[in-house]
Scaffold this active site. Structure first.
Site, mmCIF file in Angstrom:
data_model
loop_
_atom_site.group_PDB
_atom_site.id
_atom_site.type_symbol
_atom_site.label_atom_id
_atom_site.label_comp_id
_atom_site.label_asym_id
_atom_site.label_seq_id
_atom_site.Cartn_x
_atom_site.Cartn_y
_atom_site.Cartn_z
ATOM 1 N N LYS A 190 -6.250 -2.055 6.918
ATOM 2 C CA LYS A 190 -6.290 -2.303 5.474
ATOM 3 C C LYS A 190 -7.022 -3.601 5.132
ATOM 4 O O LYS A 190 -7.026 -4.016 3.969
ATOM 5 C CB LYS A 190 -4.852 -2.360 4.897
ATOM 6 C CG LYS A 190 -4.096 -1.038 4.967
ATOM 7 C CD LYS A 190 -4.574 -0.034 3.930
ATOM 8 C CE LYS A 190 -3.793 1.266 3.994
ATOM 9 N NZ LYS A 190 -4.316 2.286 3.068
ATOM 10 N N ARG B 132 -16.701 8.176 -0.535
ATOM 11 C CA ARG B 132 -15.976 6.930 -0.280
ATOM 12 C C ARG B 132 -16.502 6.232 0.974
ATOM 13 O O ARG B 132 -16.806 6.869 1.974
ATOM 14 C CB ARG B 132 -14.483 7.213 -0.136
ATOM 15 C CG ARG B 132 -13.683 5.994 0.267
ATOM 16 C CD ARG B 132 -12.226 6.134 -0.045
ATOM 17 N NE ARG B 132 -11.411 5.337 0.862
ATOM 18 C CZ ARG B 132 -10.105 5.184 0.736
ATOM 19 N NH1 ARG B 132 -9.466 5.768 -0.256
ATOM 20 N NH2 ARG B 132 -9.432 4.482 1.610
ATOM 21 N N ASP C 295 2.013 3.260 3.126
ATOM 22 C CA ASP C 295 0.905 4.197 3.102
ATOM 23 C C ASP C 295 0.581 4.768 4.479
ATOM 24 O O ASP C 295 0.503 5.981 4.655
ATOM 25 C CB ASP C 295 -0.347 3.512 2.549
ATOM 26 C CG ASP C 295 -1.482 4.499 2.412
ATOM 27 O OD1 ASP C 295 -1.351 5.429 1.585
ATOM 28 O OD2 ASP C 295 -2.474 4.388 3.141
ATOM 29 N N HIS D 274 1.359 8.630 5.498
ATOM 30 C CA HIS D 274 0.327 9.631 5.814
ATOM 31 C C HIS D 274 0.645 10.437 7.079
ATOM 32 O O HIS D 274 0.027 11.465 7.319
ATOM 33 C CB HIS D 274 -1.024 8.955 6.023
ATOM 34 C CG HIS D 274 -1.757 8.629 4.756
ATOM 35 N ND1 HIS D 274 -2.080 9.577 3.818
ATOM 36 C CD2 HIS D 274 -2.267 7.455 4.291
ATOM 37 C CE1 HIS D 274 -2.746 8.995 2.830
ATOM 38 N NE2 HIS D 274 -2.867 7.710 3.081
ATOM 39 N N ASP E 245 -5.114 13.876 2.890
ATOM 40 C CA ASP E 245 -5.161 13.821 1.423
ATOM 41 C C ASP E 245 -4.748 15.167 0.837
ATOM 42 O O ASP E 245 -4.714 15.331 -0.389
ATOM 43 C CB ASP E 245 -6.579 13.470 0.953
ATOM 44 C CG ASP E 245 -7.039 12.121 1.510
ATOM 45 O OD1 ASP E 245 -6.190 11.227 1.609
ATOM 46 O OD2 ASP E 245 -8.222 11.987 1.847
ATOM 47 N N ASP F 67 0.839 -1.191 0.000
ATOM 48 C CA ASP F 67 0.000 0.000 0.000
ATOM 49 C C ASP F 67 0.880 1.249 0.000
ATOM 50 O O ASP F 67 1.838 1.346 0.779
ATOM 51 C CB ASP F 67 -0.922 -0.019 1.230
ATOM 52 C CG ASP F 67 -2.245 0.649 0.939
ATOM 53 O OD1 ASP F 67 -2.234 1.881 0.690
ATOM 54 O OD2 ASP F 67 -3.280 -0.043 0.940
ATOM 55 N N SER G 160 -6.622 3.962 -2.204
ATOM 56 C CA SER G 160 -6.769 2.524 -1.982
ATOM 57 C C SER G 160 -8.114 1.985 -2.435
ATOM 58 O O SER G 160 -8.217 0.838 -2.853
ATOM 59 C CB SER G 160 -6.619 2.204 -0.499
ATOM 60 O OG SER G 160 -5.300 2.386 -0.093
ATOM 61 N N ASP H 281 -0.978 -0.273 -4.768
ATOM 62 C CA ASP H 281 -2.286 0.294 -5.142
ATOM 63 C C ASP H 281 -2.197 1.752 -5.571
ATOM 64 O O ASP H 281 -3.081 2.245 -6.273
ATOM 65 C CB ASP H 281 -3.302 0.116 -4.009
ATOM 66 C CG ASP H 281 -2.897 0.812 -2.716
ATOM 67 O OD1 ASP H 281 -1.702 1.148 -2.542
ATOM 68 O OD2 ASP H 281 -3.788 1.029 -1.870
ATOM 69 N N HIS H 282 -1.171 2.453 -5.141
ATOM 70 C CA HIS H 282 -0.986 3.877 -5.480
ATOM 71 C C HIS H 282 0.300 4.333 -4.824
ATOM 72 O O HIS H 282 0.836 3.634 -3.968
ATOM 73 C CB HIS H 282 -2.165 4.742 -4.994
ATOM 74 C CG HIS H 282 -2.414 4.625 -3.518
ATOM 75 N ND1 HIS H 282 -1.598 5.208 -2.571
ATOM 76 C CD2 HIS H 282 -3.361 3.962 -2.821
ATOM 77 C CE1 HIS H 282 -2.040 4.907 -1.369
ATOM 78 N NE2 HIS H 282 -3.103 4.148 -1.484
ATOM 79 N N HIS I 62 -1.213 10.833 -0.898
ATOM 80 C CA HIS I 62 -0.797 9.964 -1.996
ATOM 81 C C HIS I 62 -0.194 10.812 -3.117
ATOM 82 O O HIS I 62 -0.171 12.039 -3.032
ATOM 83 C CB HIS I 62 -1.997 9.196 -2.553
ATOM 84 C CG HIS I 62 -2.675 8.337 -1.537
ATOM 85 N ND1 HIS I 62 -3.903 7.789 -1.751
ATOM 86 C CD2 HIS I 62 -2.293 7.952 -0.287
ATOM 87 C CE1 HIS I 62 -4.252 7.072 -0.696
ATOM 88 N NE2 HIS I 62 -3.301 7.166 0.212
HETATM 89 C C1 3PG Z 1 -7.166 7.372 4.254
HETATM 90 O O1 3PG Z 1 -8.373 7.148 4.275
HETATM 91 O O2 3PG Z 1 -6.373 6.926 5.090
HETATM 92 C C2 3PG Z 1 -6.624 8.277 3.166
HETATM 93 O O3 3PG Z 1 -7.531 9.314 2.920
HETATM 94 C C3 3PG Z 1 -6.444 7.503 1.899
HETATM 95 O O4 3PG Z 1 -5.646 6.385 2.115
HETATM 96 P P1 3PG Z 1 -5.933 5.002 1.404
HETATM 97 O O5 3PG Z 1 -6.631 5.311 0.106
HETATM 98 O O6 3PG Z 1 -4.549 4.455 1.176
HETATM 99 O O7 3PG Z 1 -6.744 4.164 2.319
HETATM 100 CO CO CO Z 2 -3.406 6.036 1.930
#
Ligand code: 3PG
Ligand code: CO
Length: 562
Positions: free
Chosen positions: A357, A282, A426, A430, A167, A24, A77, A467-468, A497
């Protein structure tokens, strides 16, 4: 039935154990001091790269390649795992909401009609992430929704704003709140009683996911529904500025606050007869609040008071649970995912990650669907995440525990596909803590090592991808690509990201001779991965899937040498 039957691959055998490893937040960028992956000791990922171009390449993980509105949209993600699992590109929530707002269809649907029933006597509450990150929500959509709701009869509106800094840059929430305040002032001029009612940082208030820490949701509930919070302010911009000065805080972790009137009374608790819209598109970080708002039976925390409301989500967050029951925009219909196909063709599947995750390799992977397709053939394992800490404190997270469970699953011989998400790059990326992110990347690499060793032992195949992007760039950059400085001349840490491509590597003793990456798909992306691993399981992918990334070179045997 027969519709699920996959054709045999003409050249590739069945029965190999295939490990699909998703790192991730692991993109590819030039090495420099802000590229935590390049700085970190990552011998396994480095050695995979040496297989380029036949066994290692880059694929797109942002923008249109994952169904986002524009090429400037970084990956995330949700859309990343959707694309990986579904093998096709679906217009995602961000885009579907844009379209519904632009056409005005959002106001004609059942969801809006349902909340509108409260406009005469009640208040419309909007709850969600105040940000232009485009991952969970977008400020311009909220602005349009506010305007549209007022035009459609909302007389009293209260916004419950969660600040981002994850973000988007830390500190940007002040500007977003100023923008919102200007819009609300305009509405007030038009006779709509519109105000901010509460707020708090997304990681501390409301936006937990996968039931990692219900206290987060409770703090939000207290502020939004009950109108109670440790901090009381009259002005929301002031609130953010003040609370940001508290020690160890940031936009992500801002303490909850409520806005109060001259008598110190909260201006916007949620009451019987009110309407509520959660405006994030989301799902993962809205599901828990949606449950608290919607479920009659609920025991995750004491709600104290449960208002009788008309509640709608911006989208339906879980199609299987039908949660929430009412929504403004229909979510993408991600059907016929690779997971479902493979299981229906008898491929025994194991999926694993840690809590933060876990839903990524199950729920998102399976097209935003909870649960198993066939319990007899599948096992999903969740390793409990540390909760109540920021992950820079424990950057190794549960990478080794995930890898151990996955290794055991491989060695057990009980599974044909093992699928895992290794979250470190990831989750630690963050936090914006570069040193910790370097540690995180090293831990992720060790996790990959353990899984590849197990694949080696059983003669299996691996597909390693991401994934990114995130950890490969920890600094905001100007148009020239140089670190951008703030007005004090300091670099600005990038917690978000990126738009970078991600690596994909294939290999393992079970990989048939002659298998390599094709050269005719230079713009391939995450959605091409599903067909790729379906081939490695010995099947052709369905014809409407994005094409497989691999080809099989004919093997030439030189007779004279036998
Ligand atoms: C989060 O929800 O932690 C971030 O806004 C995005 O992170 P993720 O897409 O890697 O979960
Ligand atoms: Co993330």
């Amino acid at each position: 039935g027969d519709a699920w039957k996959l054709k045999d691959h003409p050249k590739l055998p069945k029965g190999k154990t295939v490990a699909v490893i998703v790192l991730d937040g692991w993109g590819e960028a030039k090495p420099n001091e802000y590229n935590a992956i390049a700085v970190a000791d990552t011998p396994v990922m480095d050695s995979l790269k040496e297989g380029a171009p036949e066994k290692w390449r880059l694929i797109k993980a942002h923008g249109n390649a994952v169904g986002l509105p524009t090429e400037d949209d970084m990956g995330n993600s949700e859309v990343g795992h959707n694309a990986l699992g579904a093998g096709r590109i679906f217009a995602q929530g961000a885009k579907l909401v844009d379209l519904a707002l632009a056409s005005g269809k959002i106001y004609e649907g059942e969801g809006f009609k349902y909340v509108k029933e409260c406009f005469e006597k009640g208040t419309l509450h909007l709850i969600g992430l105040l940000s232009d990150g485009g991952v969970h929500s977008r400020l311009d959509q909220v602005q349009l929704l506010l305007k549209g709701a007022a035009e459609h009869g909302a007389k009293r509106i209260r916004v419950h704003a969660l600040t981002d800094g994850r973000d988007v840059l830390d500190g940007s929430s002040v500007g977003f709140m100023e923008t919102l305040e200007k819009d609300l002032a305009k509405l007030r001029e038009q006779g709509v009683d519109a105000r901010v009612a509460s707020g708090g940082g997304r990681m501390y208030v409301t936006m937990d996911r996968y039931e990692n820490d219900w206290d987060v949701v409770k703090r939000g509930w207290d502020a939004q529904v009950l109108g109670e919070a440790p901090h009381k302010f009259k002005d929301p911009v002031e609130a953010i500025k003040k609370l940001r000065q508290e020690p160890n805080t940031s936009d992500q972790y801002l303490a909850p606050f409520v806005i109060v009137d001259d008598n110190g009374k909260s201006v916007g608790p949620i009451l019987d007869g009110d309407a509520v819209v959660t405006f994030n598109f989301r799902a993962d970080r809205m599901v828990m609040l949606a449950k608290a708002l919607e479920y009659a039976d609920f025991d995750k925390f004491d709600r104290v008071r449960v208002p009788k409301i008309h509640y709608a989500g911006m989208l339906q967050y879980d199609g299987e649970l039908k949660l929430p029951n009412k929504y403004l925009v229909s979510p993408p219909e991600i059907d016929r995912t690779s997971g479902e196909y493979l299981v229906r063709n008898g491929v025994r599947t194991f999926a694993c990650s840690e809590t933060v995750k876990f839903g990524h390799v199950t729920f998102f992977w399976n097209g935003n669907r909870s649960g198993y397709f066939d319990k007899k053939l599948e096992e999903y394992v969740e390793i409990p995440s540390d909760s109540g800490i920021t992950f820079n404190v424990k950057p190794k997270m549960k990478a080794l525990e995930i890898a151990e469970k996955t290794r055991d699953a491989i060695l057990s011989g009980k599974f044909d596909q093992v699928r895992v998400n290794i979250p470190n790059g990831d989750m630690v990326g963050h936090t914006g803590d570069i040193k910790a992110t370097i540690e995180a990347c090293k831990a992720a690499d060790l996790g990959v090592k353990m899984i590849l060793e197990a694949i080696e032992q059983v003669g299996g195949i691996y597909v390693v991808t991401a994934d990114h992007g995130n950890a490969e760039d920890m600094v905001k950059r100007n148009k020239k690509g140089e670190p951008a400085l703030d007005k004090n001349g300091n670099i600005q840490i990038l917690t978000s990201h990126t738009c970078e491509p991600v690596p994909i590597a294939i290999g393992g003793p079970g990989l048939a001779p002659g298998v390599r990456f094709r050269k005719d798909l230079p713009t391939g992306g995450l959605a091409n991965v599903a067909a790729t691993f379906m081939n490695l399981h010995g099947y052709e992918a369905p014809s409407d899937y994005e094409p497989s990334l691999i080809e099989i070179l004919p093997q030439i045997f030189i007779l004279g040498s036998i």
